[in-house]
Design an enzyme around this catalytic site. Structure first.
Site, short mmCIF file in Angstrom:
data_model
loop_
_atom_site.label_atom_id
_atom_site.label_comp_id
_atom_site.label_asym_id
_atom_site.label_seq_id
_atom_site.Cartn_x
_atom_site.Cartn_y
_atom_site.Cartn_z
N LYS A 69 20.69 83.77 77.80
CA LYS A 69 20.20 82.78 78.56
C LYS A 69 21.21 81.35 78.62
O LYS A 69 21.16 80.80 79.66
CB LYS A 69 18.93 82.06 78.02
CG LYS A 69 17.65 83.16 78.22
CD LYS A 69 16.48 82.53 77.56
CE LYS A 69 15.48 83.76 77.83
NZ LYS A 69 13.90 83.24 77.41
N ASP A 105 10.29 79.87 81.68
CA ASP A 105 9.59 80.04 80.46
C ASP A 105 8.57 78.96 80.25
O ASP A 105 7.37 79.22 79.72
CB ASP A 105 10.42 80.00 79.35
CG ASP A 105 11.20 81.57 79.21
OD1 ASP A 105 10.84 82.30 79.62
OD2 ASP A 105 12.29 81.56 78.45
P1 NDP Z 1 16.06 81.99 68.82
O1 NDP Z 1 16.83 83.00 68.03
O2 NDP Z 1 16.88 81.19 69.74
O3 NDP Z 1 15.27 80.78 67.81
C1 NDP Z 1 14.58 81.37 66.79
C2 NDP Z 1 14.00 80.06 66.13
O4 NDP Z 1 13.19 80.59 65.09
C3 NDP Z 1 14.87 79.16 65.51
O5 NDP Z 1 14.42 77.97 65.74
C4 NDP Z 1 14.99 79.68 64.02
O6 NDP Z 1 15.24 78.46 63.10
C5 NDP Z 1 13.79 80.12 63.97
N1 NDP Z 1 13.45 80.90 62.90
C6 NDP Z 1 13.77 82.17 62.86
N2 NDP Z 1 13.56 82.99 61.52
C7 NDP Z 1 12.78 82.05 61.01
C8 NDP Z 1 12.01 82.30 59.97
N3 NDP Z 1 11.95 83.43 59.19
N4 NDP Z 1 11.25 81.39 59.40
C9 NDP Z 1 11.07 80.02 60.21
N5 NDP Z 1 11.71 79.96 61.27
C10 NDP Z 1 12.67 80.72 61.76
O7 NDP Z 1 14.89 82.52 69.69
P2 NDP Z 1 13.91 82.46 70.97
O8 NDP Z 1 13.76 80.82 70.83
O9 NDP Z 1 14.60 82.89 72.26
O10 NDP Z 1 12.87 83.14 70.80
C11 NDP Z 1 11.91 82.69 69.72
C12 NDP Z 1 10.58 83.64 69.92
O11 NDP Z 1 9.74 83.29 71.29
C13 NDP Z 1 10.73 85.16 69.75
O12 NDP Z 1 9.54 85.78 69.12
C14 NDP Z 1 10.71 85.43 71.26
O13 NDP Z 1 10.11 86.82 71.27
C15 NDP Z 1 9.46 84.47 71.80
N6 NDP Z 1 9.57 84.33 73.17
C16 NDP Z 1 8.54 84.62 74.02
C17 NDP Z 1 8.67 84.56 75.48
C18 NDP Z 1 7.46 84.73 76.27
O14 NDP Z 1 7.37 84.76 77.55
N7 NDP Z 1 5.97 85.06 75.65
C19 NDP Z 1 9.48 83.82 76.03
C20 NDP Z 1 10.76 83.76 75.35
C21 NDP Z 1 10.91 83.72 73.70
P3 NDP Z 1 16.80 77.96 62.57
O15 NDP Z 1 17.30 77.11 63.91
O16 NDP Z 1 16.59 77.30 61.46
O17 NDP Z 1 17.73 79.39 62.70
#
Ligand code: NDP
Length: 273
Positions: A69, A105
């Site tokens: 993205k 989104d």
């Molecule tokens: P990113 O990888 O960009 O971000 C991940 C985020 O999750 C970060 O803030 C990270 O924190 C946090 N994180 C990861 N693992 C953990 C954990 N074990 N405990 C707490 N926080 C955690 O992912 P995206 O933002 O692209 O996606 C996030 C979710 O949203 C996914 O599940 C994706 O499938 C979903 N999604 C759904 C959409 C829809 O249309 N329904 C559209 C887009 C996304 P840190 O910064 O500390 O690493």
């Protein structure tokens, strides 16, 4: 004369699991739009050449998913205001004069909550968990709805703080680590973390969800997600998963490409079944 269908696709890695081809094929059938939509696996570092190749072959538009993205944001010649803000693009419109980038989104989430579920965001206290790509995309459309406050909480607190600052001119938004949520309550908690991928939920205070509160997980699956289960266990009036958002963001993209709004309810129902 046979009309050749216009070509669209979603690019990502991994991509085999993507529901986008199914969704857009249903939209096309429903609206009578002559188009084909497929999934393209792109290798890391290969995004720009893959888009050029697709465009040269006559491709008209793309959806972009993890991890490209931000590459799409850089690639676009022109960005919508919401995509510019988000720093991430999930929709490319490939036009003869250039490539436009947008991010649907956030509107997808807002439409699912407000239109499909009748939830009023104005005046609410909202907690957004996560500060990754998805969180960046939904902050602006959420703030446009005028919540009383929007708190971003993230495992890496600095990222939440940085994100809050980036959007602070649009409303009352602040950023914290999870530990700083103690003693606070919210009407709506949106989970935009990837914790659900390991069937986990971020560490939240037991009473963080207000009575009559709602929970929304961006993740979805055939079984209730970990955060949907958490919401139900903590008294949520509604605990929704992100399937509706997925279909709504796709509908926004479809409208950007074709100028036609598909009906989303039958498509959400088809995917649920
Ligand atoms: P990113 O990888 O960009 O971000 C991940 C985020 O999750 C970060 O803030 C990270 O924190 C946090 N994180 C990861 N693992 C953990 C954990 N074990 N405990 C707490 N926080 C955690 O992912 P995206 O933002 O692209 O996606 C996030 C979710 O949203 C996914 O599940 C994706 O499938 C979903 N999604 C759904 C959409 C829809 O249309 N329904 C559209 C887009 C996304 P840190 O910064 O500390 O690493």
């Amino acid at each position: 004369m046979t009309i050749q269908p216009d070509q669209y696709a979603v690019m990502g890695n991994p991509i085999a699991h993507s529901k986008s081809p199914h969704i857009h094929t249903l939209f096309a059938a429903q609206t009578g739009q002559p188009l084909e939509y497929r999934a393209i696996l792109v290798e890391p570092g290969g995004f720009a050449p893959a888009v050029r190749k697709f465009r040269e072959a006559g491709g008209k538009g793309l959806n972009v998913t993890v991890p490209f993205k931000q590459d799409a944001w850089v690639f676009a010649d022109l960005l919508s205001v919401r995509a510019e803000r988000a720093g991430a693009v999930n929709t490319l419109i490939l036009e003869p004069g250039g490539v436009r980038g947008d991010n649907t989104d956030g509107m997808g989430l807002v439409r699912d909550l407000t239109v499909n579920h009748g939830y009023l965001l104005a005046g609410r206290r909202i907690l957004l968990l996560g500060a990754g790509g998805a969180a960046r995309g939904i902050l602006q459309p959420l703030l446009v709805e005028k919540p009383t406050q929007l708190v971003v909480a993230n495992r890496t607190a600095d990222k939440a703080l940085e994100l809050a600052l980036r959007f602070s001119d649009l409303g009352r938004v602040s950023g914290y680590g999870f530990a700083e949520l103690a003693g606070r309550q919210f009407d709506l908690i949106i989970n935009a973390t990837a914790a659900g991928l390991s069937d986990a939920v971020p560490p939240l205070p037991e009473d963080v969800l207000a009575p009559d509160g709602w929970c929304y997980d961006l993740m979805y699956g055939s079984e209730p997600t970990a955060f949907v289960r958490w919401g139900l266990e903590h008294g949520a009036v509604q605990a929704l998963d992100g399937l509706g958002m997925l279909v709504e963001q796709a509908a926004e993209s479809f409208h950007l490409w074709r100028g036609v709004w598909p009906e989303t309810k039958p498509v959400i129902a088809a995917l649920r079944s």
